[in-house]
Design a protein around this motif. Structure first.
Motif, PDB file in Angstrom:
ATOM      1  N   VAL A 286      64.143  82.426  10.444  1.00  0.00           N
ATOM      2  CA  VAL A 286      62.952  83.330  11.379  1.00  0.00           C
ATOM      3  C   VAL A 286      62.279  81.974  11.469  1.00  0.00           C
ATOM      4  CG1 VAL A 286      61.239  84.936  11.183  1.00  0.00           C
ATOM      5  CG2 VAL A 286      63.222  85.573  10.387  1.00  0.00           C
ATOM      6  N   ALA A 287      61.912  81.007  10.119  1.00  0.00           N
ATOM      7  CA  ALA A 287      60.574  79.643  10.369  1.00  0.00           C
ATOM      8  C   ALA A 287      61.603  78.462  10.499  1.00  0.00           C
ATOM      9  CB  ALA A 287      60.163  79.712   8.894  1.00  0.00           C
ATOM     10  N   LEU A 288      62.268  79.107  11.363  1.00  0.00           N
ATOM     11  CA  LEU A 288      63.480  77.826  11.924  1.00  0.00           C
ATOM     12  C   LEU A 288      62.839  76.633  11.247  1.00  0.00           C
ATOM     13  CD1 LEU A 288      61.756  78.572  15.405  1.00  0.00           C
ATOM     14  CD2 LEU A 288      64.181  79.350  14.687  1.00  0.00           C
ATOM     15  N   SER A 289      62.660  76.277   9.689  1.00  0.00           N
ATOM     16  CA  SER A 289      62.613  75.038   9.111  1.00  0.00           C
ATOM     17  C   SER A 289      63.885  74.548   9.217  1.00  0.00           C
ATOM     18  CB  SER A 289      63.024  75.793   7.506  1.00  0.00           C
ATOM     19  OG  SER A 289      63.584  76.340   6.682  1.00  0.00           O
ATOM     20  N   PRO A 290      63.824  73.211   9.576  1.00  0.00           N
ATOM     21  CA  PRO A 290      65.141  72.190   8.866  1.00  0.00           C
ATOM     22  C   PRO A 290      66.066  73.009   7.674  1.00  0.00           C
ATOM     23  CG  PRO A 290      62.810  70.895   8.884  1.00  0.00           C
ATOM     24  CD  PRO A 290      62.315  72.635   8.936  1.00  0.00           C
ATOM     25  N   ALA A 291      67.330  72.106   7.648  1.00  0.00           N
ATOM     26  CA  ALA A 291      68.043  72.489   6.834  1.00  0.00           C
ATOM     27  C   ALA A 291      68.008  71.880   5.638  1.00  0.00           C
ATOM     28  CB  ALA A 291      69.391  72.037   7.160  1.00  0.00           C
ATOM     29  N   ALA A 292      67.446  70.931   5.560  1.00  0.00           N
ATOM     30  CA  ALA A 292      66.727  70.178   4.174  1.00  0.00           C
ATOM     31  C   ALA A 292      66.184  71.091   3.256  1.00  0.00           C
ATOM     32  CB  ALA A 292      66.483  69.583   4.081  1.00  0.00           C
ATOM     33  N   LEU A 293      64.627  71.980   3.961  1.00  0.00           N
ATOM     34  CA  LEU A 293      64.409  73.058   4.002  1.00  0.00           C
ATOM     35  C   LEU A 293      64.302  73.975   2.932  1.00  0.00           C
ATOM     36  CD1 LEU A 293      61.072  71.824   2.825  1.00  0.00           C
ATOM     37  CD2 LEU A 293      60.817  72.377   4.859  1.00  0.00           C
ATOM     38  N   ALA A 294      65.390  74.344   3.646  1.00  0.00           N
ATOM     39  CA  ALA A 294      65.434  76.513   3.758  1.00  0.00           C
ATOM     40  C   ALA A 294      66.023  76.330   2.636  1.00  0.00           C
ATOM     41  CB  ALA A 294      67.116  75.995   4.544  1.00  0.00           C
ATOM     42  N   ALA A 295      66.345  76.185   1.420  1.00  0.00           N
ATOM     43  CA  ALA A 295      66.543  76.629   0.387  1.00  0.00           C
ATOM     44  C   ALA A 295      65.501  76.217  -0.744  1.00  0.00           C
ATOM     45  CB  ALA A 295      67.816  75.476  -0.468  1.00  0.00           C
ATOM     46  N   ALA A 296      64.695  75.764   0.339  1.00  0.00           N
ATOM     47  CA  ALA A 296      63.025  75.150  -0.546  1.00  0.00           C
ATOM     48  C   ALA A 296      62.608  76.928  -0.709  1.00  0.00           C
ATOM     49  CB  ALA A 296      62.266  74.427  -0.703  1.00  0.00           C
ATOM     50  N   GLY A 297      62.399  78.053  -0.200  1.00  0.00           N
ATOM     51  CA  GLY A 297      62.441  79.225  -0.209  1.00  0.00           C
ATOM     52  C   GLY A 297      62.331  79.886  -1.613  1.00  0.00           C
ATOM     53  N   TYR A 298      63.534  80.212  -2.013  1.00  0.00           N
ATOM     54  CA  TYR A 298      64.201  80.653  -3.234  1.00  0.00           C
ATOM     55  C   TYR A 298      63.199  79.032  -4.335  1.00  0.00           C
ATOM     56  CZ  TYR A 298      66.925  81.505  -6.976  1.00  0.00           C
ATOM     57  OH  TYR A 298      67.678  81.384  -8.292  1.00  0.00           O
ATOM     58  N   ALA A 299      63.274  77.895  -3.926  1.00  0.00           N
ATOM     59  CA  ALA A 299      63.051  77.331  -4.685  1.00  0.00           C
ATOM     60  C   ALA A 299      61.212  77.714  -5.321  1.00  0.00           C
ATOM     61  CB  ALA A 299      62.894  75.264  -4.592  1.00  0.00           C
ATOM     62  N   ALA A 300      60.919  78.373  -4.037  1.00  0.00           N
ATOM     63  CA  ALA A 300      59.346  77.949  -4.114  1.00  0.00           C
ATOM     64  C   ALA A 300      58.532  79.372  -5.086  1.00  0.00           C
ATOM     65  CB  ALA A 300      58.373  78.373  -2.474  1.00  0.00           C
ATOM     66  N   PHE A 301      59.802  80.403  -4.235  1.00  0.00           N
ATOM     67  CA  PHE A 301      59.561  81.708  -5.282  1.00  0.00           C
ATOM     68  C   PHE A 301      60.008  81.338  -6.658  1.00  0.00           C
ATOM     69  CE2 PHE A 301      61.869  85.737  -6.953  1.00  0.00           C
ATOM     70  CZ  PHE A 301      60.852  86.469  -6.756  1.00  0.00           C
ATOM     71  N   SER A 302      60.771  81.049  -7.381  1.00  0.00           N
ATOM     72  CA  SER A 302      61.097  80.885  -8.733  1.00  0.00           C
ATOM     73  C   SER A 302      59.820  80.043  -9.372  1.00  0.00           C
ATOM     74  CB  SER A 302      62.712  80.151  -9.206  1.00  0.00           C
ATOM     75  OG  SER A 302      63.574  81.069  -8.331  1.00  0.00           O
TER      76      SER A 302
END
Length: 372
Positions: free
Chosen positions: A220-236
């Motif tokens: 949905v946010a169309l982030s680069p592959a390297a940034l996709a996992a950062a959503g979980y990290a930001a929440f945690s």
């Protein structure tokens, strides 16, 4: 703090070794889901007997006793020769984890009452730290080629050691306050169900963040592959930060204001990520959601432990059961809604609704004595 830190290490270890188990037994997605359900469903089914057992033996002794099967289950996770023999081990792991978790949180309520000031959020912050350290250390060990069975055995030994060192310092819990009437007892039981319902809503949102943030960032946010996992990290990261600051906020403003503020912070975060689906905005939104979700479960556990006439272990067990159900069903409901509407943004709107309900209604069911 040591017990809370050690409590989430085994769960993180199980999580990072799910791909290991899948590869070892050549499991399909459907078959692998049976293993995941054994871990989540076993805890839900066991919560009733677990709560009664913890009340019967006492929280301090229950922590010590539960540590043995908990440690043994994670320590031998990689030893079963077949998937059929792994499933009962996962079920035992789930039940032991639930026992340890309930006893530990009920003991924490006793320690907080004796300490005379809020500490529950900081303890849950250590729980989050245990999961983060477990995931990072486990990933490092995998990259170094350390055998999975050795990794799991070391985690099991760590849990035993932490429990052994902490046990002499645990406190005997005070007997529950006796209710004055059947009507009073009924009122306490009804309030307990409402607190559990709030925990259900909170864990619907938390479970969704664990399972859907990376997908949202990518699709949905169309982030680069390297940034996709950062959503979980930001929440945690937001959750860990919020928990370590939660006790100060509870002292400064009270539990009811903290719960309301947490609900609105989480709601604004999710709404921001959904309305402006850009990578950096979504990361900010998920961080705010983590800050908002951080102190909900600690507050609900404290509230459940202080209901007149309800033993702390039974109150925490009832809330935990509904929280587990929310964690289990939340991602599934969001996935189904996203599939039906062909929009993950609409699916995740369910999270905003759940957290918004806590912001609006939560203070009505939080006992006033939880405030300090």
């Amino acid at each position: 703090m040591a017990l809370f830190f050690a409590s989430d290490l085994p769960y993180a270890t199980w999580g990072i070794h799910i791909p290991t188990i899948r590869e070892r037994f050549s499991l399909s997605d459907a078959t692998l889901s049976l293993a995941m359900f054994a871990v989540a469903g076993g805890a839900i089914l066991a919560m009733g007997p677990v709560g009664r057992w913890v009340v019967q033996v006492g929280t301090a002794r229950a922590v010590r006793l539960a540590a043995w099967p908990f440690s043994l289950a994670i320590g031998t996770l990689m030893l079963p020769p077949s998937f059929a023999t792994l499933l009962p081990l996962l079920l035992a792991f789930s039940i032991a984890n639930a026992s340890y978790d309930v006893a530990m949180n009920a003991q924490a309520a006793t320690v907080e009452a004796a300490h005379g000031r809020p500490i529950m959020s900081s303890l849950h912050g250590m729980f989050s730290m245990g999961g983060m350290v477990g995931a990072l250390a486990g990933g490092g060990l995998i990259s170094l080629g350390v055998s999975p069975w050795l990794h799991c055995a070391a985690v099991g030994l760590f849990v035993l050691l932490a429990t052994r060192l902490g046990f002499p310092h645990l406190l005997p819990e005070a007997p529950p306050t006796v209710t004055t009437s059947a009507e009073h007892a009924h009122h306490a039981g009804r309030r307990l169900w409402w607190i559990g319902g709030l925990a259900f809503l909170g864990l619907v949102g938390e479970g969704a963040m664990y399972d859907w943030t990376s997908v949202y960032m990518r699709d949905v946010a169309l982030s680069p592959a390297a940034l996709a996992a950062a959503g979980y990290a930001a929440f945690s990261g937001g959750m860990a930060l919020g928990r370590f600051g939660g006790d100060w906020l509870r002292i400064r403003f009270g539990a009811r204001a903290l719960l309301t503020g947490s609900g609105w912070t989480g709601f604004i975060g999710v709404a921001l990520a959904l309305l402006l689906p850009y990578p950096l905005v979504a990361l900010l939104g998920f961080t705010l959601m983590g800050l908002g979700a951080a102190n909900m479960v600690p507050l609900f556990f404290v509230a459940a432990s202080r209901l007149d006439g309800v033993p702390p272990a039974e109150g925490i067990t009832a809330v935990s059961r509904l929280a587990y159900v929310g964690m289990l069903l939340g991602p599934v409901l969001i996935g189904a809604l996203a599939h039906a509407t062909d929009s993950l943004r609409i699916g995740l709107a369910l999270v905003a609704l759940a957290i918004g309900l806590i912001a609006v209604c939560g203070v009505r069911f939080l006992p006033a004595e939880t405030a300090r």
